[in-house]
Design an enzyme around this catalytic site. Sequence first.
Site, PDB file in Angstrom:
ATOM      1  N   HIS A  96       0.844  -1.201   0.000  1.00 26.92           N
ATOM      2  CA  HIS A  96       0.000   0.000   0.000  1.00 26.92           C
ATOM      3  C   HIS A  96       0.872   1.241   0.000  1.00 26.92           C
ATOM      4  O   HIS A  96       1.811   1.359   0.800  1.00 26.92           O
ATOM      5  CB  HIS A  96      -0.923   0.023   1.211  1.00 26.92           C
ATOM      6  CG  HIS A  96      -1.793   1.249   1.262  1.00 26.92           C
ATOM      7  ND1 HIS A  96      -2.766   1.491   0.309  1.00 26.92           N
ATOM      8  CD2 HIS A  96      -1.800   2.320   2.102  1.00 26.92           C
ATOM      9  CE1 HIS A  96      -3.352   2.639   0.578  1.00 26.92           C
ATOM     10  NE2 HIS A  96      -2.786   3.174   1.651  1.00 26.92           N
ATOM     11  N   SER A  97       0.583   2.173  -0.903  1.00 28.95           N
ATOM     12  CA  SER A  97       1.286   3.454  -1.004  1.00 28.95           C
ATOM     13  C   SER A  97       2.782   3.192  -1.220  1.00 28.95           C
ATOM     14  O   SER A  97       3.159   2.603  -2.230  1.00 28.95           O
ATOM     15  CB  SER A  97       1.002   4.295   0.241  1.00 28.95           C
ATOM     16  OG  SER A  97       1.327   5.637   0.038  1.00 28.95           O
ATOM     17  N   MET A  98       3.654   3.598  -0.301  1.00 28.16           N
ATOM     18  CA  MET A  98       5.070   3.304  -0.475  1.00 28.16           C
ATOM     19  C   MET A  98       5.296   1.811  -0.646  1.00 28.16           C
ATOM     20  O   MET A  98       6.167   1.368  -1.410  1.00 28.16           O
ATOM     21  CB  MET A  98       5.875   3.810   0.719  1.00 28.16           C
ATOM     22  CG  MET A  98       7.381   3.610   0.575  1.00 28.16           C
ATOM     23  SD  MET A  98       8.339   4.082   2.026  1.00 28.16           S
ATOM     24  CE  MET A  98       8.262   2.561   2.983  1.00 28.16           C
TER      25      MET A  98
END
Length: 262
Positions: A96-98
């Site tokens: 998720h995200s990074m």
Amino acid sequence: MANRSSDEHKLWMRSFHPASPGAPRLLCLPHAGGSASFFFPVSAALGPEVEVLAVQYPGRQDRRAEPFADSVEALADELFRTLDPHDDTPLALFGHSMGAVVGFELARRLVAAGRPPAVLFASGRRGPSRVRVETVHQGDDAGLIEEMKKLNGTDLTLLDDPEMLQMILPAIRADYRLVETYRRGPGQRLSCPVVVMTGDADPRVTLDEARSWEEETTGAFELLVHPGGHFYLVPQHRAVNAQIREYLRRLAPRTDAQVRAR
């Protein structure tokens, strides 16, 4: 599963619930400032049908004494070395995200080694080829806190606690530096399926940017859009977990009874 010592392996990979024999494995990679415990609810929801392992990055919680990673690529290198090359359990990646970028770089290393992941779930992140100048990590603490409030992924009570802020801000800033300075290096596309999940009101990812992940693989591609912002996967956890479970069921070996029933 690990090439290294058991203790060192436990530093990187956290298992919260037992899994059934032969269950497919889901390796979860947290967002900037996140920790392995973020995925405890995912493990509870998917186990024992899926073996959920959550990555604990260095520099936070019980790894606070360790230095932060120098780059996304360095994180991917460490994780790649931790995985057992002789383990043939189906491995899926969820970032998720990074974590989506870390998952992408880990997937590239697995593909290059001839053992591609079964699927890469990339959540809450634009495709690696989409570059956007971001400098949150260069700002002051107030700017970093404002960014976290905007994304609504951190318990707001923590942001009002000076002692807690002193503990978590260095890791968050280090992670923002990693992801904001990351640039996709040259190399072939993935060969594994890529499933992208995003929130329809994410202030950091447009639908076009989410769709650009399709450029990163020669395998199947799917875009799943959920109601919500950058951390859509928290309020939409039932739908997200159901989609992951359904996809991973295709990877689980059929039992003798299932084969006879066909």
